[in-house]
Design an enzyme around this catalytic site. Structure first.
Site, short mmCIF file in Angstrom:
data_model
loop_
_atom_site.label_atom_id
_atom_site.label_comp_id
_atom_site.label_asym_id
_atom_site.label_seq_id
_atom_site.Cartn_x
_atom_site.Cartn_y
_atom_site.Cartn_z
N SER A 159 100.59 -11.17 58.70
CA SER A 159 99.69 -10.27 57.96
C SER A 159 99.67 -8.84 58.52
O SER A 159 98.60 -8.20 58.53
CB SER A 159 98.28 -10.86 57.89
OG SER A 159 98.31 -12.13 57.23
N GLU A 218 107.76 -21.43 58.65
CA GLU A 218 107.88 -22.11 57.35
C GLU A 218 109.06 -23.09 57.38
O GLU A 218 109.00 -24.16 56.78
CB GLU A 218 108.02 -21.07 56.22
CG GLU A 218 106.68 -20.41 55.95
CD GLU A 218 106.75 -19.02 55.34
OE1 GLU A 218 107.84 -18.60 54.90
OE2 GLU A 218 105.70 -18.33 55.33
N GLY A 262 106.22 -9.90 56.37
CA GLY A 262 106.46 -10.67 55.16
C GLY A 262 106.01 -9.90 53.94
O GLY A 262 106.69 -9.00 53.45
N HIS A 308 111.71 -19.78 61.85
CA HIS A 308 110.46 -19.32 61.23
C HIS A 308 109.54 -20.53 61.02
O HIS A 308 110.01 -21.64 60.73
CB HIS A 308 110.77 -18.65 59.89
CG HIS A 308 109.58 -17.98 59.30
ND1 HIS A 308 108.60 -18.68 58.62
CD2 HIS A 308 109.18 -16.69 59.33
CE1 HIS A 308 107.66 -17.83 58.25
NE2 HIS A 308 107.98 -16.62 58.67
N ASN A 364 110.84 -9.59 56.16
CA ASN A 364 111.23 -10.95 55.82
C ASN A 364 110.81 -11.14 54.36
O ASN A 364 109.64 -11.38 54.08
CB ASN A 364 110.52 -11.94 56.75
CG ASN A 364 110.74 -13.38 56.32
OD1 ASN A 364 111.59 -13.67 55.47
ND2 ASN A 364 109.97 -14.30 56.91
N TRP A 365 111.78 -10.99 53.47
CA TRP A 365 111.45 -11.04 52.04
C TRP A 365 111.07 -12.44 51.58
O TRP A 365 110.53 -12.62 50.50
CB TRP A 365 112.63 -10.56 51.21
CG TRP A 365 112.92 -9.09 51.29
CD1 TRP A 365 112.31 -8.15 52.08
CD2 TRP A 365 113.92 -8.39 50.53
NE1 TRP A 365 112.86 -6.92 51.86
CE2 TRP A 365 113.86 -7.03 50.91
CE3 TRP A 365 114.85 -8.76 49.57
CZ2 TRP A 365 114.70 -6.05 50.36
CZ3 TRP A 365 115.69 -7.80 49.02
CH2 TRP A 365 115.60 -6.46 49.42
N LYS A 366 111.40 -13.45 52.37
CA LYS A 366 111.19 -14.84 51.96
C LYS A 366 111.87 -15.08 50.60
O LYS A 366 112.87 -14.43 50.32
CB LYS A 366 109.69 -15.19 51.95
CG LYS A 366 109.05 -14.82 53.28
CD LYS A 366 107.69 -15.41 53.50
CE LYS A 366 107.15 -14.94 54.85
NZ LYS A 366 105.88 -15.54 55.19
N GLY A 393 100.76 -14.85 56.08
CA GLY A 393 100.47 -14.89 54.66
C GLY A 393 99.02 -15.20 54.34
O GLY A 393 98.67 -15.49 53.20
N GLU A 422 104.68 -15.23 66.04
CA GLU A 422 104.01 -15.33 64.74
C GLU A 422 103.03 -16.50 64.76
O GLU A 422 103.43 -17.64 64.52
CB GLU A 422 105.05 -15.57 63.64
CG GLU A 422 106.05 -14.44 63.47
CD GLU A 422 106.57 -14.37 62.05
OE1 GLU A 422 106.50 -13.28 61.47
OE2 GLU A 422 107.01 -15.39 61.51
P1 PGA Z 1 103.24 -12.09 56.36
O1 PGA Z 1 104.52 -12.96 56.84
O2 PGA Z 1 103.48 -10.68 56.86
O3 PGA Z 1 103.28 -12.18 54.87
O4 PGA Z 1 102.05 -12.72 56.98
C1 PGA Z 1 105.11 -12.77 58.11
C2 PGA Z 1 106.24 -13.74 58.29
O5 PGA Z 1 106.13 -14.88 57.84
O6 PGA Z 1 107.28 -13.41 58.89
#
Ligand code: PGA
Length: 252
Positions: free
Chosen positions: A212, A97, A233, A95, A9-11, A173, A167
């Site tokens: 993470s 976010e 991520g 997600h 997930n490149w965001k 993150g 998640e």
């Molecule tokens: P992260 O993000 O690996 O940077 O914790 C995971 C995600 O939000 O899908």
């Protein structure tokens, strides 16, 4: 037997130049990795680039979001059909976010899921609790509520072929990973909810862990019986790390 599945997930990261290096590195690194599914979920403007770089390889691509509508006067939105046009196999739905920063309710997420599914995309449905929810002992209720909203919209049959990503919000993150045991407990809970209505569906549904995940902790997490890979991520922005995580999935 469920095949492990690792998705990046490149965001909101990347540029044409950076993506080229990353995609080339992932393609080269994964060329010799068998028995693991891999995909990258990229920002909308880069779908064409992902398609161009990845078609003909075993690596899938997809988006990180979609509209809850099919088409119409929704300025700035992108539909499931448009994602199909760019060869997407996957789309991340719900997600944390999106839920927290863009106000996506369980109901909106369920609509998005419904259109993704109807278009023949594989939704990667994200569920997970906040730190406050974990600390007050309602993790299972939160995850169940998030799942039920989708089941209400598409029925149990609508979960077939989908991917669920557990998640925990507090692990995204933050560098704070759920322990393999903490994650396994929630994964087992999710699978048990599916099992109540459909044993075969429960056994075949891929449940990823996200939050993470790094090359250093992936093998331990993926070694748990109900953890079928990861949604990655930060570490998916580095080809070597992403490839190492896929290798860990292959080995587990
Ligand atoms: P992260 O993000 O690996 O940077 O914790 C995971 C995600 O939000 O899908």
């Amino acid at each position: 037997m469920r095949e492990k599945f690792v998705a990046g997930n490149w965001k909101m990261h990347g540029s044409l130049a950076e993506n080229k290096l990353l995609l080339d590195g992932v393609v080269a690194g994964l060329a010799a990795v068998r028995g693991v599914k891999a995909a990258v979920c990229v920002p909308y403007p880069y779908l064409f680039q992902a398609q161009h770089s990845l078609q003909g390889t075993s690596i899938g691509w997809g988006a990180q979001n979609l509209s809850e509508h099919v088409k119409g006067a929704y300025t700035g939105e992108v539909s499931a059909g448009m994602l199909k046009d760019f060869g997407c196999r996957y789309v991340i739905v719900g997600h944390s976010e999106r839920r927290a920063l863009y106000g996506e309710t369980d109901e909106v997420v369920a609509h998005k899921y419904k259109w993704a599914h109807a278009a023949g995309l594989v939704p990667i449905l994200c569920v997970g609790e906040s730190l406050a929810e974990r600390e007050s002992g309602v993790t299972e209720q939160v995850v169940a509520r998030q799942l039920d909203a989708v089941v209400h919209a598409v029925g149990m049959a609508g979960l077939k072929g989908a991917v669920i990503a557990y998640e925990p919000v507090w692990a995204i993150g933050t560098g704070k990973t759920a322990t393999p045991e903490q994650a396994q407990a929630v994964h087992a809970f999710i699978r048990s909810r599916l099992r109540v209505v459909d044993t075969a569906l429960a056994e075949e549904t891929v449940i990823q862990y996200g939050g993470s995940v790094k090359a250093a902790n992936a093998a331990e997490l993926f070694g748990m019986p109900d953890i079928d890979g990861g949604l990655i991520g930060g570490a998916s922005l580095h080809a070597d790390d992403f490839v190492a995580i896929c290798r860990a999935a292959q080995a587990s």
